[in-house]
Design a protein around this motif. Sequence first.
Motif, PDB file in Angstrom:
ATOM      1  N   GLU A 299     -32.168 -22.597 -13.307  1.00 32.47           N
ATOM      2  CA  GLU A 299     -31.148 -23.767 -13.282  1.00 32.47           C
ATOM      3  C   GLU A 299     -30.964 -23.817 -11.608  1.00 32.47           C
ATOM      4  O   GLU A 299     -30.241 -24.648 -11.240  1.00 32.47           O
ATOM      5  N   VAL A 300     -31.528 -22.971 -10.702  1.00 28.59           N
ATOM      6  CA  VAL A 300     -31.427 -23.121  -9.231  1.00 28.59           C
ATOM      7  C   VAL A 300     -32.358 -24.314  -8.635  1.00 28.59           C
ATOM      8  O   VAL A 300     -33.511 -24.331  -9.152  1.00 28.59           O
ATOM      9  N   ASP A 301     -31.569 -25.016  -7.935  1.00 32.20           N
ATOM     10  CA  ASP A 301     -32.339 -26.285  -7.424  1.00 32.20           C
ATOM     11  C   ASP A 301     -32.968 -26.093  -5.901  1.00 32.20           C
ATOM     12  O   ASP A 301     -33.706 -26.745  -5.549  1.00 32.20           O
ATOM     13  N   ALA A 302     -32.398 -25.023  -5.005  1.00 31.44           N
ATOM     14  CA  ALA A 302     -33.047 -24.722  -3.674  1.00 31.44           C
ATOM     15  C   ALA A 302     -32.462 -23.429  -3.423  1.00 31.44           C
ATOM     16  O   ALA A 302     -31.173 -22.897  -3.932  1.00 31.44           O
ATOM     17  N   VAL A 303     -33.191 -22.880  -2.457  1.00 33.98           N
ATOM     18  CA  VAL A 303     -32.689 -21.662  -1.881  1.00 33.98           C
ATOM     19  C   VAL A 303     -32.982 -21.553  -0.425  1.00 33.98           C
ATOM     20  O   VAL A 303     -33.854 -22.016   0.025  1.00 33.98           O
ATOM     21  N   VAL A 304     -32.062 -20.998   0.293  1.00 34.57           N
ATOM     22  CA  VAL A 304     -32.230 -20.709   1.768  1.00 34.57           C
ATOM     23  C   VAL A 304     -31.647 -19.171   1.905  1.00 34.57           C
ATOM     24  O   VAL A 304     -30.588 -18.453   1.611  1.00 34.57           O
ATOM     25  N   ALA A 305     -32.661 -18.241   2.302  1.00 34.56           N
ATOM     26  CA  ALA A 305     -32.521 -17.123   2.452  1.00 34.56           C
ATOM     27  C   ALA A 305     -32.315 -16.615   3.920  1.00 34.56           C
ATOM     28  O   ALA A 305     -33.366 -17.008   4.610  1.00 34.56           O
ATOM     29  N   PHE A 306     -31.570 -15.666   4.324  1.00 33.98           N
ATOM     30  CA  PHE A 306     -31.529 -15.054   5.523  1.00 33.98           C
ATOM     31  C   PHE A 306     -31.812 -13.618   5.556  1.00 33.98           C
ATOM     32  O   PHE A 306     -31.235 -12.801   5.100  1.00 33.98           O
ATOM     33  N   TYR A 307     -32.997 -13.140   6.332  1.00 39.21           N
ATOM     34  CA  TYR A 307     -33.439 -11.878   6.487  1.00 39.21           C
ATOM     35  C   TYR A 307     -33.230 -10.872   5.393  1.00 39.21           C
ATOM     36  O   TYR A 307     -32.542 -10.043   5.345  1.00 39.21           O
ATOM     37  N   GLY A 308     -34.083 -11.009   4.196  1.00 39.94           N
ATOM     38  CA  GLY A 308     -34.266 -10.353   3.081  1.00 39.94           C
ATOM     39  C   GLY A 308     -35.383 -10.807   2.258  1.00 39.94           C
ATOM     40  O   GLY A 308     -35.367 -11.992   1.979  1.00 39.94           O
ATOM     41  N   VAL A 309     -36.231  -9.926   1.671  1.00 37.21           N
ATOM     42  CA  VAL A 309     -37.263 -10.328   0.899  1.00 37.21           C
ATOM     43  C   VAL A 309     -37.319  -9.322  -0.368  1.00 37.21           C
ATOM     44  O   VAL A 309     -37.270  -8.095  -0.033  1.00 37.21           O
ATOM     45  N   PRO A 310     -37.022  -9.863  -1.637  1.00 42.67           N
ATOM     46  CA  PRO A 310     -37.321  -8.959  -2.673  1.00 42.67           C
ATOM     47  C   PRO A 310     -38.362  -7.929  -2.683  1.00 42.67           C
ATOM     48  O   PRO A 310     -39.647  -8.381  -2.518  1.00 42.67           O
ATOM     49  N   SER A 311     -38.513  -7.063  -3.538  1.00 36.13           N
ATOM     50  CA  SER A 311     -39.840  -6.301  -3.691  1.00 36.13           C
ATOM     51  C   SER A 311     -40.507  -6.792  -5.052  1.00 36.13           C
ATOM     52  O   SER A 311     -39.870  -7.641  -5.702  1.00 36.13           O
ATOM     53  N   SER A 312     -41.822  -6.605  -5.036  1.00 33.76           N
ATOM     54  CA  SER A 312     -42.500  -7.261  -6.153  1.00 33.76           C
ATOM     55  C   SER A 312     -41.923  -6.769  -7.695  1.00 33.76           C
ATOM     56  O   SER A 312     -41.961  -7.351  -8.684  1.00 33.76           O
ATOM     57  N   GLU A 313     -41.228  -5.617  -7.536  1.00 23.87           N
ATOM     58  CA  GLU A 313     -40.569  -5.148  -8.816  1.00 23.87           C
ATOM     59  C   GLU A 313     -39.445  -5.722  -9.100  1.00 23.87           C
ATOM     60  O   GLU A 313     -39.119  -6.135 -10.516  1.00 23.87           O
ATOM     61  N   LEU A 314     -38.841  -6.567  -8.438  1.00 20.55           N
ATOM     62  CA  LEU A 314     -37.569  -7.464  -8.742  1.00 20.55           C
ATOM     63  C   LEU A 314     -38.214  -8.779  -9.052  1.00 20.55           C
ATOM     64  O   LEU A 314     -37.838  -9.533 -10.153  1.00 20.55           O
ATOM     65  N   ALA A 315     -38.964  -9.352  -8.161  1.00 24.52           N
ATOM     66  CA  ALA A 315     -39.415 -10.888  -8.324  1.00 24.52           C
ATOM     67  C   ALA A 315     -40.449 -10.956  -7.222  1.00 24.52           C
ATOM     68  O   ALA A 315     -40.551 -10.358  -6.180  1.00 24.52           O
ATOM     69  N   ASP A 316     -41.469 -11.811  -7.769  1.00 22.16           N
ATOM     70  CA  ASP A 316     -42.632 -12.193  -6.725  1.00 22.16           C
ATOM     71  C   ASP A 316     -42.515 -13.546  -6.231  1.00 22.16           C
ATOM     72  O   ASP A 316     -42.661 -14.500  -7.191  1.00 22.16           O
ATOM     73  N   PRO A 317     -42.341 -13.816  -5.029  1.00 20.62           N
ATOM     74  CA  PRO A 317     -42.103 -15.064  -4.484  1.00 20.62           C
ATOM     75  C   PRO A 317     -43.045 -16.029  -4.773  1.00 20.62           C
ATOM     76  O   PRO A 317     -42.860 -17.234  -4.902  1.00 20.62           O
ATOM     77  N   ALA A 318     -44.508 -15.429  -5.032  1.00 23.90           N
ATOM     78  CA  ALA A 318     -45.336 -16.443  -5.592  1.00 23.90           C
ATOM     79  C   ALA A 318     -45.168 -17.228  -6.889  1.00 23.90           C
ATOM     80  O   ALA A 318     -45.665 -18.076  -7.340  1.00 23.90           O
ATOM     81  N   GLN A 319     -44.009 -16.644  -7.477  1.00 22.91           N
ATOM     82  CA  GLN A 319     -43.627 -17.265  -8.810  1.00 22.91           C
ATOM     83  C   GLN A 319     -42.205 -18.138  -8.757  1.00 22.91           C
ATOM     84  O   GLN A 319     -41.722 -18.581  -9.701  1.00 22.91           O
ATOM     85  N   ALA A 320     -41.997 -18.586  -7.383  1.00 21.71           N
ATOM     86  CA  ALA A 320     -40.870 -19.166  -7.049  1.00 21.71           C
ATOM     87  C   ALA A 320     -41.113 -20.618  -7.672  1.00 21.71           C
ATOM     88  O   ALA A 320     -41.785 -21.311  -7.825  1.00 21.71           O
ATOM     89  N   LYS A 321     -39.797 -21.139  -8.489  1.00 22.44           N
ATOM     90  CA  LYS A 321     -39.916 -22.388  -9.076  1.00 22.44           C
ATOM     91  C   LYS A 321     -38.825 -23.356  -8.282  1.00 22.44           C
ATOM     92  O   LYS A 321     -38.936 -24.516  -8.570  1.00 22.44           O
ATOM     93  N   ALA A 322     -38.082 -22.944  -7.274  1.00 24.35           N
ATOM     94  CA  ALA A 322     -37.139 -24.022  -6.472  1.00 24.35           C
ATOM     95  C   ALA A 322     -37.638 -23.646  -5.054  1.00 24.35           C
ATOM     96  O   ALA A 322     -37.911 -22.779  -4.604  1.00 24.35           O
ATOM     97  N   PRO A 323     -37.504 -24.846  -4.307  1.00 18.83           N
ATOM     98  CA  PRO A 323     -37.789 -24.697  -2.946  1.00 18.83           C
ATOM     99  C   PRO A 323     -37.008 -23.646  -1.975  1.00 18.83           C
ATOM    100  O   PRO A 323     -35.866 -23.426  -2.296  1.00 18.83           O
TER     101      PRO A 323
END
Length: 283
Positions: free
Chosen positions: A172-196
Amino acid sequence: MALRGVGVAVKTLASRTFTHPRALSASSSSSSRCRFQIRSMAGSATSELKKIQIQRDDITFDAYVVGKEGAPGIVVLQEWWGVDYEVKNHALKISQMDPGFKALIPDLYRGKVGLDVAEAQHLMDGLDWQGAVKDIRASVSWLKANGSQKVGVTGFCMGGALSIASSVLIPEVDAVVAFYGVPSSELADPAQAKAPVQAHFGELDNFVGFSDVTAAKSLEERLKSSGIPYEVHIYPGNGHAFLNTSPEAVKRRKGMGLTDEDSAAVELAWSRFQSWMSRYLRA
């Protein structure tokens, strides 16, 4: 030691050693548990935020909302400190951006706020990461059910990592802006991102594997393979949490060895944030 769900290493900041989420030794973690107290922090933005309750599954949690009714919504995620004065300041700023957003902060720590590194560490240690993702999804749903046709997610430090995770895990998320933080692969793989996704990092950030330049560039490669629109920005001469500019936050950053202050970088980052959210939440 790695942070489950985020993943960071011990690093030295300005000749002083600090650890970030889940990297404290067992002895120091134990001592923080012994002296930890639940505290609240009232900031200048508090009076302008409306406290609400959101239901998900069989759990009810507090959240804080501010902004124009019917405006696009943005879920604002806390740093490891908790819902303190600075995340409230950020939410208030976002709500006032032209032509207006409705900002909502879910209380992922259930009322607890850390006033020093050890307390923040303890709170992070106890966070249910999958539960936090569920809180974010429920917050997005609340905004969409209360007048926001589109909803984005933003966050800082811990919240930045969770923001990127939400682009992967919350349809349901339509867009994301992240400041200084990257999730580990155990939580989520950014290669699978579905929102900008737009992401911001300080060039001098020393939290290795979480928000340093190497982590930022690795994130960029993963986002490139996702096929979604993305931007990754690195700010020369800036360290971790460079957007925290209130007098209290500056004092806290200096106490952690983070002495950089760059108003031009802060203004540029917020400008990019506004452009990104306006593009994808108002289309």
